[in-house]
Motif scaffolding. Sequence first.
Motif, PDB file in Angstrom:
ATOM      1  N   GLU A  85       0.815  -1.209   0.000  1.00 23.56           N
ATOM      2  CA  GLU A  85       0.000   0.000   0.000  1.00 23.56           C
ATOM      3  C   GLU A  85       0.851   1.262   0.000  1.00 23.56           C
ATOM      4  O   GLU A  85       0.351   2.351  -0.253  1.00 23.56           O
ATOM      5  N   ASN A  86       2.145   1.114   0.334  1.00 22.21           N
ATOM      6  CA  ASN A  86       3.010   2.294   0.356  1.00 22.21           C
ATOM      7  C   ASN A  86       3.730   2.518  -0.966  1.00 22.21           C
ATOM      8  O   ASN A  86       4.353   3.547  -1.150  1.00 22.21           O
ATOM      9  N   GLY A  87       3.705   1.542  -1.829  1.00 24.65           N
ATOM     10  CA  GLY A  87       4.373   1.701  -3.109  1.00 24.65           C
ATOM     11  C   GLY A  87       5.045   0.415  -3.543  1.00 24.65           C
ATOM     12  O   GLY A  87       4.707  -0.665  -3.072  1.00 24.65           O
ATOM     13  N   PHE A  88       5.998   0.559  -4.462  1.00 24.97           N
ATOM     14  CA  PHE A  88       6.706  -0.608  -4.992  1.00 24.97           C
ATOM     15  C   PHE A  88       8.068  -0.756  -4.343  1.00 24.97           C
ATOM     16  O   PHE A  88       8.660   0.212  -3.881  1.00 24.97           O
ATOM     17  N   GLN A  89       8.552  -1.971  -4.361  1.00 23.73           N
ATOM     18  CA  GLN A  89       9.928  -2.229  -3.966  1.00 23.73           C
ATOM     19  C   GLN A  89      10.425  -3.368  -4.835  1.00 23.73           C
ATOM     20  O   GLN A  89       9.802  -4.437  -4.884  1.00 23.73           O
ATOM     21  N   LYS A 110       4.370   5.424  -3.162  1.00 26.09           N
ATOM     22  CA  LYS A 110       3.111   5.696  -3.854  1.00 26.09           C
ATOM     23  C   LYS A 110       2.858   7.192  -3.846  1.00 26.09           C
ATOM     24  O   LYS A 110       3.155   7.879  -2.872  1.00 26.09           O
ATOM     25  N   GLY A 111       2.331   7.704  -4.937  1.00 23.50           N
ATOM     26  CA  GLY A 111       1.995   9.122  -4.986  1.00 23.50           C
ATOM     27  C   GLY A 111       0.768   9.415  -4.142  1.00 23.50           C
ATOM     28  O   GLY A 111       0.258   8.555  -3.438  1.00 23.50           O
ATOM     29  N   ASP A 134       3.329   5.091  -8.635  1.00 24.91           N
ATOM     30  CA  ASP A 134       4.253   5.771  -9.524  1.00 24.91           C
ATOM     31  C   ASP A 134       4.695   4.812 -10.631  1.00 24.91           C
ATOM     32  O   ASP A 134       5.808   4.309 -10.632  1.00 24.91           O
ATOM     33  N   TYR A 135       3.779   4.565 -11.573  1.00 26.01           N
ATOM     34  CA  TYR A 135       4.070   3.576 -12.620  1.00 26.01           C
ATOM     35  C   TYR A 135       5.227   3.987 -13.534  1.00 26.01           C
ATOM     36  O   TYR A 135       6.032   3.142 -13.926  1.00 26.01           O
TER      37      TYR A 135
END
Lengths: 163, 177
Positions: free
Chosen positions: B97-101, B114-115, B120-121
Motif C-alpha cells: 500500500e506504500n508503493g513498490f519495492q 506511492k503518490g 508511480d508507474y
Amino acid sequence: MKTGRQRRRAPAESAKPQMTSLVDVLTVLVFFLLKNFSTEGDIITPAKNLELPISSSKIKPENTLNIAISRKHIMAEGTPVALVDEELGRQGNDIPGLARYLEDKRKQTEEIAQYDKNVSFTGKLTIQGDRLIPYFLLQKVLATCGANGYSSFSLAVSKKDVE
Amino acid sequence: MSGSVAGPAPGGGKHRGGIASKGGSAMGTPIDLDMTPMMNMLIILISFLVTMVVFTQLAVIKFNLPPQSGGGGDQAQAGPDSAQKGPSVDITVLVSENGFQIIGEGRKLDPIPKGTKDYDYPRLGQFMRKLKEEYPTAEDVVLLIDSAIVYQDIITTMDVMRENKFPNILLSGGVYR
C-alpha cells in the motif's frame, strides 16, 4: 415539363422524400455494423455488474471456462457459486462453492475426453474481475482454481482506447 | 408562316414529351418505387445491430500458476523457452500500500513510494528498463502483492512489466491476511 408535373402533383399527394439516398445511407450503416458485429465475435460476453480493469494488453480472448468476480458474487459460467462478503471473512485459500463447481466441470470434461479424442482437459480459465476487488479475493480464486487442476489463466481486461 | 410553323411545333413537343414520360415510367425510373418495406426492414436491422454492438473491446492477460500448483496448460510452451535462455534471474516486485519495492538477485533497489493518488508507474517502468539492460535475458518477474491491493493496480503493474519486456509474470501466493 417534369417540373410542371411535379408542381401539379405535389399539393395533391403527400410529400415524397428522396428515398434512394436514405436507403443508401441505411445500407452503408447496415454493412458497417455487420462488419463490426462479425469481427467482434462474442467469445466472451462481459458479465453484468462488474467493471473490468483497463489494460494495454492486446491478446485476443479465447473461449474457455468463465469465472466472474463481481462486487457481490463469484460466478462460474454465469451461475453464482459463492458470496464475496462470506469469502472475505473466511481464512485460508479455499472457496468451497467454486471448488465444487470446478471439480464437477473437470470430471465432466475428463469423462467426455475418454470417448472423444477431440476433447481434452486443458485447465484453461478466463477470469473476469471487477476492477475494485482486493488481491486477497483474487488470490483465493486463483488458489482454488489451481488446486482443482486449472492452472492456465486469462485475466479479462478491457482495452485502452488509444489505438 | 411563322405561325404555321409554330403551330405544329408545340404539338410535336407535347407528343414527344408524352412518349418520353411514358418511356420513363415504363422503365420504372423515378416514380413509384415503394421503398417503405425496405426502409422498415433496414431500420429494424440497424436497431438490432446497434443493440448487439459491443462497445467495450475485450482482451486478456495470460499467465500460469507456478508448476507445483498443478500442471497442464501452456506451461509446456514457457518451459523450453526459459531453459534456452540460460539461468533465470530472480526479480521480485513487491506491491504494497506504500508503493513498490524491487528485490532482485539478493539486493534491494530503492523503494518507489506511492503518490498521493496513484502508484508511480512511470518510475517503476524506469527501474524495470534499467533491470532489462542489466539482465537482457531475464523474462520472469514475481509479483508479491499485498492482500489489500486493488485489482486494477495489479493489472496496471502487469502492464508495466509487459511493456518493459518481462512477459512471464508470476504471482506469488501464500500471503495470508
